[in-house]
Write a protein that holds these residues in place. Structure first.
Motif, PDB file in Angstrom:
ATOM      1  N   PHE A 172      94.122  42.199  34.210  1.00  0.00           N
ATOM      2  CA  PHE A 172      95.236  42.181  33.490  1.00  0.00           C
ATOM      3  C   PHE A 172      96.494  42.223  35.357  1.00  0.00           C
ATOM      4  CE2 PHE A 172      99.230  43.845  31.851  1.00  0.00           C
ATOM      5  CZ  PHE A 172      99.458  42.664  30.908  1.00  0.00           C
ATOM      6  N   PHE A 173      96.102  42.835  36.336  1.00  0.00           N
ATOM      7  CA  PHE A 173      96.391  43.196  37.046  1.00  0.00           C
ATOM      8  C   PHE A 173      97.429  41.962  38.264  1.00  0.00           C
ATOM      9  CE2 PHE A 173      97.116  44.685  41.400  1.00  0.00           C
ATOM     10  CZ  PHE A 173      97.912  45.491  40.977  1.00  0.00           C
ATOM     11  N   PRO A 174      96.390  41.171  38.161  1.00  0.00           N
ATOM     12  CA  PRO A 174      96.579  40.168  39.239  1.00  0.00           C
ATOM     13  C   PRO A 174      98.182  39.546  38.726  1.00  0.00           C
ATOM     14  CG  PRO A 174      94.964  40.462  39.832  1.00  0.00           C
ATOM     15  CD  PRO A 174      94.897  40.689  38.487  1.00  0.00           C
ATOM     16  N   PRO A 175      97.113  38.786  36.737  1.00  0.00           N
ATOM     17  CA  PRO A 175      98.386  37.954  36.234  1.00  0.00           C
ATOM     18  C   PRO A 175      99.854  38.874  35.954  1.00  0.00           C
ATOM     19  CG  PRO A 175      96.704  38.089  35.227  1.00  0.00           C
ATOM     20  CD  PRO A 175      96.311  39.190  36.550  1.00  0.00           C
ATOM     21  N   LEU A 176     100.278  39.766  35.782  1.00  0.00           N
ATOM     22  CA  LEU A 176     101.286  40.813  36.049  1.00  0.00           C
ATOM     23  C   LEU A 176     101.866  40.391  36.845  1.00  0.00           C
ATOM     24  CD1 LEU A 176     102.974  43.294  33.926  1.00  0.00           C
ATOM     25  CD2 LEU A 176     100.926  44.368  35.187  1.00  0.00           C
ATOM     26  N   SER A 177     101.505  41.287  38.233  1.00  0.00           N
ATOM     27  CA  SER A 177     102.177  40.826  39.454  1.00  0.00           C
ATOM     28  C   SER A 177     102.245  39.583  39.719  1.00  0.00           C
ATOM     29  CB  SER A 177     101.181  41.630  41.174  1.00  0.00           C
ATOM     30  OG  SER A 177     100.564  42.826  40.225  1.00  0.00           O
ATOM     31  N   LEU A 178     101.988  38.665  39.837  1.00  0.00           N
ATOM     32  CA  LEU A 178     102.698  36.872  39.703  1.00  0.00           C
ATOM     33  C   LEU A 178     103.559  36.937  38.967  1.00  0.00           C
ATOM     34  CD1 LEU A 178      99.243  35.527  40.804  1.00  0.00           C
ATOM     35  CD2 LEU A 178     100.790  35.358  42.081  1.00  0.00           C
TER      36      LEU A 178
END
Length: 275
Positions: A172-178
């Motif tokens: 979940f963390f990379p999509p949240l950052s993007l």
């Protein structure tokens, strides 16, 4: 040779030398027979003990989820040698992710021009529905499917639900950052505007985000139980998590041809919630 890519973690995380045989247990290793309820209680109790959390190591994991996610999941298997569990026993990553989610949601809400009351409602929806609610649901589904269909044989240990949740928040963390951080920089100046360029950039953000999520999920389940060396993982056919990629690519191309801007859709969806 020791891995030299991470800061020195606390006692909950260890780096071991590469070997072609299973790792020997440390001298102070004690196998645990704690139930899932006991592990969950200890994990939740530590949420209020910030002085016992290894935030430095959690931050290292966040960075490597972008540059080398394989190294993050290697640490999960090291933990099993010292704690007899694959799931995290330190909630530091969850705490940092929650802070990151809160700050990014505030920025996103302000970027959409929401008032203060709408901002509070927006954050409640994002945190408790999109993150916690959806996370519990997705983790439970993947936990059930992996135990039901992906175990190598009936004698293989079950996938821990806590590990399934860890895989989800890692992914979940990379999509949240993007989508909540990098995208918001271009939101008002480009992504919220009509035109093919806006559609292309917006939908490419979404494509990269979903690919990141599926790939990290695949890594998490394909490496479950895989020890350092040549040992086989406990799960098989984890490539099933990558099966949506061809359909995802076709949907991406179709959205560009139809001029369907996913950032507009996201903005309309968020506004519908709070207005």
């Amino acid at each position: 040779m020791k891995y030299a890519t991470s800061p020195t973690p606390s006692s909950s995380s260890f780096n071991y030398p590469r070997s072609t045989s299973p790792l020997p247990a440390p001298a102070n290793y004690q196998p645990t027979t704690a139930s899932a309820a006991v592990k969950r209680y200890k994990y939740l109790r530590r949420l209020f003990q910030f002085n016992q959390m290894d935030f430095e190591f959690a931050a290292w994991q966040m960075v490597y989820l972008f540059v080398s996610p394989q190294k993050v999941f290697r640490n999960f298997n090291y933990r099993n040698h010292t704690r007899s569990q694959f799931a995290r026993d330190d909630p530091a990553f969850l705490v940092l992710l929650s802070i990151w989610l809160f700050l990014s949601s505030v920025c996103f809400a302000l970027g959409m021009g929401l008032g203060w009351g709408q901002l509070v409602l927006f954050i409640i929806f994002v945190v408790f529905v999109d993150f916690i609610g959806a996370g519990l649901l997705v983790s439970t589904i993947f936990w059930y499917l992996s135990n039901r269909y992906l175990r190598r044989d009936a004698s293989s240990p079950d996938v821990e639900w806590g590990y399934a949740f860890d895989v989800h928040i890692n992914a979940f963390f990379p999509p949240l950052s993007l989508l909540h951080c990098l995208q918001i920089v271009l939101f008002n100046s480009l992504l919220s505007q009509p035109g093919i360029l806006s559609c292309f950039v917006s939908n490419t953000f979404w494509l990269a985000s979903i690919i990141y999520y599926l790939y990290i999920t695949f890594l998490g389940y394909s490496n479950y139980g895989k020890l350092v060396g040549n040992d086989l993982p406990m799960l098989t056919n984890a490539r099933a998590f990558l099966l949506p990629l061809p359909a995802l690519t076709l949907a991406y191309i179709a959205s560009l041809l139809m001029g369907f801007n996913l950032s507009h859709m996201l903005k309309d969806f968020y506004l519908y919630r709070v207005l």
